[in-house]
Design an enzyme around this catalytic site. Structure first.
Site, short mmCIF file in Angstrom:
data_model
loop_
_atom_site.label_atom_id
_atom_site.label_comp_id
_atom_site.label_asym_id
_atom_site.label_seq_id
_atom_site.Cartn_x
_atom_site.Cartn_y
_atom_site.Cartn_z
N HIS A 129 0.84 -1.20 0.00
CA HIS A 129 0.00 0.00 0.00
C HIS A 129 0.87 1.25 0.00
O HIS A 129 0.45 2.32 -0.45
CB HIS A 129 -0.96 0.00 1.20
CG HIS A 129 -0.33 0.35 2.51
ND1 HIS A 129 0.51 -0.51 3.17
CD2 HIS A 129 -0.39 1.48 3.26
CE1 HIS A 129 0.93 0.07 4.29
NE2 HIS A 129 0.39 1.27 4.37
N ARG A 130 2.07 1.14 0.55
CA ARG A 130 3.13 2.14 0.42
C ARG A 130 4.38 1.41 -0.05
O ARG A 130 4.62 0.26 0.32
CB ARG A 130 3.43 2.81 1.75
CG ARG A 130 2.25 3.50 2.43
CD ARG A 130 1.90 4.80 1.79
NE ARG A 130 0.95 5.56 2.59
CZ ARG A 130 0.23 6.55 2.12
NH1 ARG A 130 0.35 6.90 0.84
NH2 ARG A 130 -0.61 7.20 2.89
N LYS A 185 9.67 -2.38 3.81
CA LYS A 185 10.78 -2.13 4.76
C LYS A 185 10.74 -3.15 5.87
O LYS A 185 9.68 -3.44 6.42
CB LYS A 185 10.63 -0.72 5.36
CG LYS A 185 11.83 -0.27 6.17
CD LYS A 185 12.90 0.24 5.25
CE LYS A 185 14.17 0.62 6.00
NZ LYS A 185 14.92 -0.55 6.47
N LYS A 233 10.06 -8.52 5.91
CA LYS A 233 11.01 -9.10 6.88
C LYS A 233 11.75 -10.23 6.20
O LYS A 233 11.20 -10.93 5.34
CB LYS A 233 10.28 -9.64 8.10
CG LYS A 233 11.17 -9.69 9.34
CD LYS A 233 11.42 -8.29 9.87
CE LYS A 233 12.22 -8.30 11.17
NZ LYS A 233 12.32 -6.95 11.74
N SER A 283 15.48 4.56 10.20
CA SER A 283 15.80 3.95 8.90
C SER A 283 15.17 4.75 7.77
O SER A 283 15.76 4.89 6.69
CB SER A 283 15.29 2.50 8.86
OG SER A 283 16.19 1.62 9.49
#
Length: 495
Positions: free
Chosen positions: A97-98, A102, A138, A395
């Protein structure tokens, strides 16, 4: 939506190895990690459905909940003795969605697919909770780094980076990993170097493919301490609020509050430093091989130096040493900070916890059953997706620095220093005081921005919790799900 806890009896995730890592009791009747995460999601989804019916369609919730892509690898490693060993590895991308996705990369002998899927989901929710524009991901490599040489670890890491790159799981605009358990700036440098070697001639932003790098490799000042500092900022901000402090039966502020920290690694040791500097008494430290306790407080610098040299607390003379870590974790304290690993607070031990507030510095340290117990007993829980977001926040700053190719504040530091000194002159400050006025360093900017984001997110979660009469975890998940759903509603789907 919620399934009975008994449905998860005997799940394979609670094997002896995982139990050892979690300080858990063998045979605990708990779900595995990804099922635990789904339980929290389903609880918040049910809450939204009852309190705001029609806000989010069930079909959209069914889409948000699972990971979108999961990669499983079997990588060959040529050992130093010439033999070849097969190393399993994973990367889960939970949400797009973004973008980019990460999430960290961990090296552990019992990493499996459900673990990285759960952690990827938590990264999605953590980023949404703090308004960081990333999806969650992850990675994990099933390896015990203590049993391999540095050369072997470098081969594994570079092979992992190569496989991720080939399959679209690495890149500044696609998926940006970071350090996690048993990885550090060293492994991040190897990954950056591998990716840059392959794609650097076509991608000027190649170095932004990963965060948590050393400073001279494009890292950012303040990243190593970011998670522990974020835990401190968030907890301090909440404890300043009289309404929050009243929930835990305490006076506002951290001064003289007793704190026990489970886990003395990067997160726990940094949290110890900041809580001590604020005037809290860090009375207990818990590790996998023992614990140490001093009701007057343990000095962070002294204890950390001892731990680094010995890797245990045996013989430490400035506190009472316990061979059983639970003997420390179950002592009375105002604030307990689980900073070790998932599921360390569970059905089997939560009734033995004697804390008023639990601040989850680890990912998923509390099972659903343990959370239910805390809700009934009035123990206030600051959930992981809020309180341990400091690492991904900083980050984000490092990722932006990599795209901008310039140190934070470099273009404005001189101007801000000059402006401050001019103002000091107008106010009639002495020459010595005027000369001491400096522009902000990169670390100043990082710390200030981290504090603002943590405090803003904490306020949003607490206000939602108070307005809707729900736990902070339900509030955090409800806000998070609503944000993600709104993104999909506004952006639509391609097909």
């Amino acid at each position: 939506m919620l399934k009975a806890l008994t449905a998860f009896k005997g799940v394979r995730a609670l094997n002896v190895k995982v139990v050892g890592r979690c300080f858990s009791v063998p045979g605990a009747d708990e779900p595995n990690f990804v099922e635990q995460t789904n339980q929290y999601f389903d609880q918040a989804a049910d809450f939204l459905h009852k309190n705001q019916p029609g806000l989010i369609d069930k079909s959209l919730l069914d889409f948000i909940r699972p990971p979108k892509t999961v990669l499983k690898l079997n990588m060959p490693l040529r050992r130093d003795d010439g033999t070849i060993e097969v190393i399993p590895a994973y990367r889960a991308q939970h949400s797009f969605h973004r973008v980019p996705c990460k999430g960290g990369i961990r090296y552990a002998p019992d990493v499996d697919q459900q673990e990285v899927e759960a952690l990827a989901a938590l990264m999605t929710f953590k980023c949404a909770c703090t308004d960081i524009p990333f999806g969650g991901a992850k990675g994990g490599v099933r390896i015990d780094p203590k049993k391999y040489s540095v050369r072997e670890l470098e081969r594994v890491t570079r092979r992992y980076a190569l496989e991720l790159s080939k399959k679209g799981f690495l890149g500044a605009s696609i998926d940006v990993p970071a350090p996690d358990m048993n990885t550090s700036g060293r492994e991040m440098s190897w990954i950056k170097d591998t990716y840059s070697y392959i794609y650097g001639q076509h991608d000027v932003n190649a170095a932004a493919c990963i965060t948590g790098k050393p400073l001279n490799q494009g890292g950012i000042d303040g990243r190593p301490e970011a998670t522990g500092l974020g835990v401190f900022y968030g907890t301090r901000h909440m404890m300043k609020n009289p309404e929050f402090a009243r929930l835990g039966g305490m006076t506002p502020g951290l001064k003289n509050k007793s704190v026990i920290i489970q886990g003395f690694g990067n997160v726990g040791s940094w949290a110890h430093k900041w809580f001590q500097e604020e005037g809290s008494r860090v009375t207990g430290i818990v590790e996998y091989n023992g614990g140490v306790y001093n009701e007057n407080g343990l000095d962070q610098a002294d204890l950390l130096a001892y731990w680094k040299s010995k890797k245990n607390f045996g013989g430490y003379t400035k506190g009472t040493v316990f061979t059983n870590p639970n003997d420390v974790m179950y002592k009375n304290c105002d604030i307990l900070i689980p900073a070790a690993i998932e599921k360390s607070l569970n059905r089997s031990n939560i009734a033995k916890i004697n804390a008023k507030v639990i601040a989850e510095a680890a990912n998923g340290p509390m099972t659903f059953a343990a959370q239910e117990y805390c809700d009934k007993k009035g123990i206030v829980v600051l959930p992981d997706l809020l309180i341990n977001a400091g690492g991904v926040i900083v980050s984000y700053f490092e990722w932006l620095k990599g795209l901008q190719h310039i140190r934070l504040g470099r273009l404005t530091k001189g101007w801000e220093q000059k402006s401050s000194r001019n103002l000091g002159s107008l106010l009639g400050l002495t020459e010595d005081k005027i000369g001491s006025l400096q522009g902000p360093t990169e670390k100043n900017i990082v710390y200030t921005a981290l504090e603002e984001i943590m405090c803003s997110a904490a306020d949003s979660v607490f206000q939602y919790s108070q307005a809707n009469k729900c736990s902070l975890r339900v509030a955090a998940y409800s806000l998070t799900i609503s944000k993600i759903a709104q993104t999909y509603k506004e952006a639509g789907t391609v097909f």
